[in-house]
Design an enzyme around this catalytic site. Sequence first.
Site, PDB file in Angstrom:
ATOM      1  CG  ASP A 114      -2.007  -1.031   1.205  1.00 25.60           C
ATOM      2  OD1 ASP A 114      -1.902  -1.996   0.403  1.00 25.60           O
ATOM      3  OD2 ASP A 114      -2.968  -0.903   1.987  1.00 25.60           O
ATOM      4  CE  LYS A 150      -5.025   2.053   2.899  1.00 23.42           C
ATOM      5  NZ  LYS A 150      -3.846   1.364   3.475  1.00 23.42           N
ATOM      6  CE  LYS A 207      -6.636  -1.261   2.896  1.00 25.13           C
ATOM      7  NZ  LYS A 207      -5.280  -1.766   3.168  1.00 25.13           N
TER       8      LYS A 207
END
Length: 216
Positions: free
Chosen positions: A91, A153, A182
């Site tokens: 991430d 995300k 996400k």
Amino acid sequence: MNTKEILSRVDHTLLKQTATWDDIRAIVDDGIEFGTASVCIPPCYVKKAAEYAEGRVRICTVIGFPNGYNTTAVKCAETSDAVDNGADEIDMVINIGMLKSGDCDGVLAEINAVKKACRGKLLKVIIETCLLTDDEKKTMCRIVSESDADFIKTSTGFSTGGATREDIALFSANVSRGTKIKAAGGIRSLKDAEDFISLGADRLGTSAIVRIVKEQ
């Protein structure tokens, strides 16, 4: 949606600066027991966690975290090190200043450079929605969709706000080419989780859901 299905979308997360190995081991144990999608942990614990987990749960870690203003070379080096240590998912935080300066090509190039350093591992791109305008969020939906990354995300959880229902709806309306979503930051109940999933989130970054299930 039942609890098991929700847990299968959770990146069970512990990124506090004070986290000890005992804390991380407990997160890994929870991830294994409750069947979460992954455990998201600091880079310094990836190797030990991967060896401990022995493939029973995916190991996710963060890159350029939480501010995103590391150089691309540093982010790529972090990513390569994490993959060498056993990370299954990465991430990364974008360079927010680069985006706000209008250098969309630079943002895209950095994402693709990090994805190359992932060597086939999953890449999620954190855009820190609380610091962006709606137009900037839409721009990032386009950039991430055009990139080689797998997910967009919302948040690090370390800035001024986390995921909102409005942002997940915006993502759903603006991503393309199979880009997944996400939601992370501020997901504190099963109702929150269900809402974000119904709006289009494929993954949930949260430290609360497993705890809630354990307390039931």
